[in-house]
Design an enzyme around this catalytic site. Sequence first.
Site, short mmCIF file in Angstrom:
data_model
loop_
_atom_site.label_atom_id
_atom_site.label_comp_id
_atom_site.label_asym_id
_atom_site.label_seq_id
_atom_site.Cartn_x
_atom_site.Cartn_y
_atom_site.Cartn_z
N SER A 115 0.80 -1.22 0.00
CA SER A 115 0.00 0.00 0.00
C SER A 115 0.83 1.28 0.00
O SER A 115 0.30 2.35 -0.26
CB SER A 115 -0.94 0.00 1.19
N HIS A 160 -5.27 -5.03 -1.58
CA HIS A 160 -5.21 -4.04 -2.66
C HIS A 160 -5.16 -4.68 -4.05
O HIS A 160 -5.17 -3.98 -5.06
CB HIS A 160 -3.99 -3.13 -2.50
N LYS A 183 -12.22 -2.60 -0.04
CA LYS A 183 -11.48 -1.72 -0.95
C LYS A 183 -12.14 -1.74 -2.33
O LYS A 183 -13.19 -1.16 -2.49
CB LYS A 183 -10.01 -2.10 -0.91
C1 LIG Z 1 -6.71 -2.41 4.34
C2 LIG Z 1 -5.88 -3.62 4.58
C3 LIG Z 1 -6.23 -4.58 5.52
C4 LIG Z 1 -7.39 -4.35 6.46
O1 LIG Z 1 -8.60 -4.49 5.81
P1 LIG Z 1 -9.92 -3.78 6.40
O2 LIG Z 1 -11.00 -4.52 5.72
O3 LIG Z 1 -9.84 -2.36 6.07
O4 LIG Z 1 -9.89 -4.03 7.89
C5 LIG Z 1 -5.48 -5.72 5.61
N1 LIG Z 1 -4.40 -5.91 4.84
C6 LIG Z 1 -4.00 -4.99 3.93
C7 LIG Z 1 -2.80 -5.25 3.09
C8 LIG Z 1 -4.73 -3.81 3.79
O5 LIG Z 1 -4.33 -2.90 2.90
#
Ligand SMILES: *Cc1c(COP(=O)(O)O)cnc(C)c1O
Length: 396
Positions: free
Chosen positions: A182, A210, A241
């Site tokens: 990210s 992602h 996401k």
């Molecule tokens: C956003 C994210 C999470 C957490 O997911 P949520 O559904 O927002 O709790 C876990 N791992 C990665 C790599 C993320 O980018």
Amino acid sequence: MSVWEETLRSRLARLEQEGRLRSLVPVARAVYPVLERDGRSLINFSSNNYLGLANHPELMEAARKGAQRGAGATASRLIVGHDEETERLEQEIAAFKGTEAALVFGSGYTANMGVLSALLQRGDAVFSDKWNHASIVDGIRLSGATLFRYRHLDMDHLEAQLRLAEKKGIRRKLIVTDTVFSMDGDVARLHDLISLKERYDAALMVDEAHGGGVFGPYGEGVAHHMGLAGKVDLHMGTFSKAFGVVGAYVAGNRTWISYLVNTCRPFIYTTALPPAVIEMIRTSLRLVREAGSRRIALHRKAARFRNRLKALGLNVGPSETQIIPLIVGDVHATVKLSQSLMENGVLAVPIRPPTVPEGTARLRFSLMATHTEEHLETAIDAIERAVRTEGVTIHD
Ligand SMILES: *Cc1c(COP(=O)(O)O)cnc(C)c1O
């Protein structure tokens, strides 16, 4: 003043001194490519709504339909029994991911935290990329397993650590990685990870937070995109996401999933997701499968945006995805650049150490399939002007 009040105030003051104090800002229309904040319209480069599905009318309709079965799930899944639609959703996720079984979680954070702390025990070895998500870090910490943290994407370093664990006679080894990272928008070396896991008899878990929705012929994720899904032991991903909703899944063979049903505390001791959310996720799974043209648009826009920034002599790091950093280096220059962009209608959030390595403070741009060419041109013009007027020197 009470001892707690005094302590908390002094910790906050310290954060403020370090320029790291955060506060919450109200926002409206965050599901759109242009949002409203502080009475301003800003082109939104800060959400994870990559396919622009979060405001899809079919998702709102699914929520209404689901809510007719009740507002809440009333208990945890092992206690009251689970909603039939949840079971159907899990079958659909397993079919989507090409696994025997799948399990739904309330969020990606709880999925990673719960799964890693349930699978790993004291005496096991876990190999984790230095830039893996905080939820992976926390799950490992909670498990008490021996952590081997390898340098970001450094396969030689990983192999040296696998060898070390083998020398120590550790039997159970698990490699865990984000597929799309990210902060840099770069991608895990899944081919290499799989040959290493085979050579050292380890298991591999991937986090497609992602990558899901964005990569793969039907948005299954990076593992499918690379044709390697069958070699991954445990797939994790979020519905928060690109899928535009909330929640997460873990998918793998039956043994792994039944083990989690029996041992994963954040699965066992929490109330199931409400019917409205389950319905939205089911609909979103279908929308993502059908979103081929949104995926193509997103990749095309991301490539163009990266190339335009590079042509301006700016540093976009190793990005090869819809996540594009603009690496500035100096923290104050980064914050100034972000403010200047905001004054020109562009929202890109500054990311500072310790979230990223010292000397690599950056703005992060997350592209959406629903950004128009005009949004992107406006942003690029604003970036060019801001860099020039702020006299920002770009770090290489
Ligand atoms: C956003 C994210 C999470 C957490 O997911 P949520 O559904 O927002 O709790 C876990 N791992 C990665 C790599 C993320 O980018």
